[in-house]
Design a protein around this motif. Structure first.
Motif, PDB file in Angstrom:
ATOM      1  N   ALA A 146       0.841  -1.209   0.000  1.00  0.00           N
ATOM      2  CA  ALA A 146       0.000   0.000   0.000  1.00  0.00           C
ATOM      3  C   ALA A 146       0.875   1.257   0.000  1.00  0.00           C
ATOM      4  N   GLU A 147       0.454   2.227  -0.798  1.00  0.00           N
ATOM      5  CA  GLU A 147       1.209   3.479  -0.883  1.00  0.00           C
ATOM      6  C   GLU A 147       1.040   4.331   0.368  1.00  0.00           C
ATOM      7  N   TRP A 148      -0.068   4.202   1.004  1.00  0.00           N
ATOM      8  CA  TRP A 148      -0.340   5.015   2.191  1.00  0.00           C
ATOM      9  C   TRP A 148       0.287   4.460   3.468  1.00  0.00           C
ATOM     10  N   ARG A 149       0.936   3.291   3.369  1.00  0.00           N
ATOM     11  CA  ARG A 149       1.473   2.607   4.540  1.00  0.00           C
ATOM     12  C   ARG A 149       2.499   3.454   5.303  1.00  0.00           C
ATOM     13  N   PRO A 150       3.529   4.058   4.685  1.00  0.00           N
ATOM     14  CA  PRO A 150       4.519   4.829   5.462  1.00  0.00           C
ATOM     15  C   PRO A 150       3.910   6.004   6.218  1.00  0.00           C
ATOM     16  N   THR A 151       3.045   6.752   5.540  1.00  0.00           N
ATOM     17  CA  THR A 151       2.425   7.905   6.210  1.00  0.00           C
ATOM     18  C   THR A 151       1.540   7.455   7.366  1.00  0.00           C
ATOM     19  N   PHE A 152       0.767   6.388   7.130  1.00  0.00           N
ATOM     20  CA  PHE A 152      -0.120   5.893   8.189  1.00  0.00           C
ATOM     21  C   PHE A 152       0.687   5.419   9.395  1.00  0.00           C
ATOM     22  N   LEU A 153       1.759   4.674   9.144  1.00  0.00           N
ATOM     23  CA  LEU A 153       2.565   4.157  10.244  1.00  0.00           C
ATOM     24  C   LEU A 153       3.243   5.290  11.019  1.00  0.00           C
ATOM     25  N   HIS A 154       3.661   6.349  10.307  1.00  0.00           N
ATOM     26  CA  HIS A 154       4.288   7.477  10.999  1.00  0.00           C
ATOM     27  C   HIS A 154       3.286   8.191  11.914  1.00  0.00           C
ATOM     28  N   VAL A 155       2.090   8.389  11.394  1.00  0.00           N
ATOM     29  CA  VAL A 155       1.054   9.008  12.232  1.00  0.00           C
ATOM     30  C   VAL A 155       0.736   8.116  13.429  1.00  0.00           C
ATOM     31  N   GLU A 156       0.682   6.803  13.187  1.00  0.00           N
ATOM     32  CA  GLU A 156       0.424   5.865  14.282  1.00  0.00           C
ATOM     33  C   GLU A 156       1.517   5.947  15.350  1.00  0.00           C
ATOM     34  N   GLN A 157       2.751   6.083  14.909  1.00  0.00           N
ATOM     35  CA  GLN A 157       3.839   6.210  15.873  1.00  0.00           C
ATOM     36  C   GLN A 157       3.653   7.431  16.773  1.00  0.00           C
ATOM     37  N   LEU A 158       3.303   8.550  16.159  1.00  0.00           N
ATOM     38  CA  LEU A 158       3.105   9.769  16.942  1.00  0.00           C
ATOM     39  C   LEU A 158       1.981   9.603  17.957  1.00  0.00           C
ATOM     40  N   VAL A 159       0.876   9.000  17.512  1.00  0.00           N
ATOM     41  CA  VAL A 159      -0.261   8.816  18.415  1.00  0.00           C
ATOM     42  C   VAL A 159       0.081   7.827  19.524  1.00  0.00           C
ATOM     43  N   ILE A 160       0.815   6.762  19.192  1.00  0.00           N
ATOM     44  CA  ILE A 160       1.199   5.775  20.202  1.00  0.00           C
ATOM     45  C   ILE A 160       2.126   6.410  21.244  1.00  0.00           C
ATOM     46  N   ILE A 161       3.044   7.253  20.811  1.00  0.00           N
ATOM     47  CA  ILE A 161       3.931   7.926  21.759  1.00  0.00           C
ATOM     48  C   ILE A 161       3.118   8.795  22.723  1.00  0.00           C
ATOM     49  N   GLY A 162       2.135   9.509  22.190  1.00  0.00           N
ATOM     50  CA  GLY A 162       1.276  10.312  23.051  1.00  0.00           C
ATOM     51  C   GLY A 162       0.478   9.464  24.025  1.00  0.00           C
ATOM     52  N   ALA A 163      -0.030   8.318  23.549  1.00  0.00           N
ATOM     53  CA  ALA A 163      -0.792   7.426  24.428  1.00  0.00           C
ATOM     54  C   ALA A 163       0.091   6.821  25.517  1.00  0.00           C
ATOM     55  N   VAL A 164       1.315   6.460  25.166  1.00  0.00           N
ATOM     56  CA  VAL A 164       2.237   5.912  26.171  1.00  0.00           C
ATOM     57  C   VAL A 164       2.560   6.970  27.231  1.00  0.00           C
ATOM     58  N   ALA A 165       2.771   8.219  26.801  1.00  0.00           N
ATOM     59  CA  ALA A 165       3.013   9.298  27.766  1.00  0.00           C
ATOM     60  C   ALA A 165       1.809   9.481  28.681  1.00  0.00           C
ATOM     61  N   TRP A 166       0.616   9.391  28.110  1.00  0.00           N
ATOM     62  CA  TRP A 166      -0.613   9.483  28.908  1.00  0.00           C
ATOM     63  C   TRP A 166      -0.675   8.369  29.949  1.00  0.00           C
ATOM     64  N   LEU A 167      -0.331   7.141  29.530  1.00  0.00           N
ATOM     65  CA  LEU A 167      -0.363   6.005  30.445  1.00  0.00           C
ATOM     66  C   LEU A 167       0.682   6.162  31.555  1.00  0.00           C
ATOM     67  N   VAL A 168       1.886   6.590  31.186  1.00  0.00           N
ATOM     68  CA  VAL A 168       2.936   6.773  32.204  1.00  0.00           C
ATOM     69  C   VAL A 168       2.523   7.838  33.211  1.00  0.00           C
ATOM     70  N   ALA A 169       1.952   8.946  32.725  1.00  0.00           N
ATOM     71  CA  ALA A 169       1.498  10.002  33.634  1.00  0.00           C
ATOM     72  C   ALA A 169       0.393   9.488  34.552  1.00  0.00           C
ATOM     73  N   ALA A 170      -0.518   8.670  34.024  1.00  0.00           N
ATOM     74  CA  ALA A 170      -1.596   8.117  34.848  1.00  0.00           C
ATOM     75  C   ALA A 170      -1.045   7.195  35.927  1.00  0.00           C
ATOM     76  N   LEU A 171      -0.064   6.374  35.573  1.00  0.00           N
ATOM     77  CA  LEU A 171       0.535   5.476  36.566  1.00  0.00           C
ATOM     78  C   LEU A 171       1.260   6.268  37.659  1.00  0.00           C
ATOM     79  N   LEU A 172       1.942   7.341  37.268  1.00  0.00           N
ATOM     80  CA  LEU A 172       2.608   8.185  38.255  1.00  0.00           C
ATOM     81  C   LEU A 172       1.602   8.835  39.197  1.00  0.00           C
ATOM     82  N   VAL A 173       0.480   9.274  38.651  1.00  0.00           N
ATOM     83  CA  VAL A 173      -0.562   9.881  39.484  1.00  0.00           C
ATOM     84  C   VAL A 173      -1.132   8.866  40.459  1.00  0.00           C
TER      85      VAL A 173
END
Length: 386
Positions: A74-101
């Motif tokens: 798929a031609e859209w695969r690299p762009t989609f995966l890059h966006v997914e990486q950004l969103v996953i990083i944000g979600a992981v930061a959210w989870l780490v902050a929640a665990l710290l709280v």
């Protein structure tokens, strides 16, 4: 065209199925934690706070790995995966902050602030709240940096920035001088024990209680329900009064102006009876002294004590009202009064000429003065010979 559509829909369908499976798995774990944690506050808090960020991390990760392994053409695969990486990083930061709280809340639960002697608990709460703000901000900064590093252009830019780090540091320091000063002041307040959450303070001639301490400002809840917002650097650069620095108990005074006729020992006994009749008094201090005596009155100071500032204020008002009522009813002659002494005024002519007259001579026309004898001789013709 048909093959391209199939190549697009097939990976998306597989990713959607993987997301649903991951979502069901997370939900099952969430329900299990709630059931197990009925008797554990920590597990209940963990299940509630970490539920949403865990859903995001697990579902996004399932979609990411599914698309990476199934959509090779798929031609859209690299762009989609890059966006997914950004969103996953944000979600992981959210989870780490929640665990710290969750961890910080578990630490706070061990120290109760709804008890009379809560100075140590308020100190711990202040420090934990400041640590929470710092850790959440740190996680957010790290997550933003990791997101930037996923862009190749950002890596090249990072090399250039590191080469000129000294110059950039100077510019950033000058631009963020006020922000950094408040940041370090907030950390200093949290660990120097100068002011804590719940402390009663006097700032800017206002009496209030510290309601919130952040990295940049402090909120003081004033007694009339106003909020005074002050920068954290205020408490490290300017003097202020902290009424609960070591303990909450305080002393207060009540001033009364009375006449000299008041029997002070009776007033002292009445003060003691008034204090013993109210639960606002903590039983420590009951003193009545004459602190000033002027020509018209004497000033009494009643020194009383209470367990905290709000009770002390109410106690002072109660004692003032009680003593005024007692003075009015029991010793009305001892209420404040103004004394004046009236004296007869000397005639202006006598004052200017230096002559004085008695009351009897001023009441008689033919007196024994020189003028009086002359007038008497004019009317009588002098003494007659017999």
């Amino acid at each position: 065209m048909r093959d391209t559509l199939i190549d697009t829909l097939e990976p998306l369908g597989i990713a959607l199925g993987a997301a649903l499976v991951a979502l069901l798995l997370v939900q099952a774990v969430h329900v299990a934690l709630l059931r197990v944690g009925r008797r554990s506050v920590l597990l209940t808090e963990l299940a509630n706070r970490a539920h949403r960020p865990t859903q995001g991390v697990v579902v996004l990760s399932a979609v990411y790995f599914t698309i990476r392994d199934t959509a090779d053409e798929a031609e859209w695969r690299p762009t989609f995966l890059h966006v997914e990486q950004l969103v996953i990083i944000g979600a992981v930061a959210w989870l780490v902050a929640a665990l710290l709280v969750v961890a910080e809340d578990a630490a706070l639960a061990r120290f109760r602030t709804d008890v009379p002697d809560n100075r140590q608990a308020r100190r711990v709460h202040t420090q934990v709240v400041m640590i929470r703000r710092v850790t959440v901000a740190t996680v957010a900064v790290i997550a933003g940096g990791v997101m930037l590093m996923t862009f190749p252009q950002a890596r090249i830019l990072g090399t250039s920035v590191l080469a000129s780090a000294g110059f950039v540091g100077i510019i950033a320091g000058l631009a963020a001088q006020s922000l950094l000063r408040n940041l370090f002041a907030g950390l200093q307040l949290a660990f120097s024990d100068a002011v804590r959450l719940g402390d009663v303070v006097i700032v800017e001639e206002e009496w209030g209680r510290v309601q919130e301490i952040t990295l940049s400002y402090v909120v003081v809840h004033v007694w009339d329900d106003r909020r005074l917002i002050l920068p954290t650097s205020y408490f490290t650069e300017k003097p202020f009064q902290n009424w609960t620095r070591t303990e909450a108990a305080l002393l207060g005074d009540v001033m009364l102006d009375v006449d000299w006729w008041l029997p002070v020992p009776e007033a002292r006994e009445e003060l003691r009876r008034a204090l013993e009749s109210t639960d606002l008094w903590d039983g420590r201090v009951s003193v009545l002294q004459v602190v000033e005596a002027t020509g018209s009155a004497m000033r009494l100071r009643a020194l009383v004590s209470a367990t905290d500032a709000p009770k002390l204020w109410d106690l002072r008002c109660f004692i003032r009202e009680h003593m005024v009522t007692w003075l009015r009813d029991a010793h009305p002659s001892s209420l404040p009064r103004v004394r004046a002494e009236m004296t007869s005024a000397m005639p202006l002519h006598a004052t200017l000429t230096g002559q004085t007259h008695t009351a009897d001579s001023d009441a008689r026309v033919f007196s024994h003065s020189v003028d009086g004898r002359a007038r008497a001789e004019a009317f009588t013709g002098g003494e007659r010979e017999h």
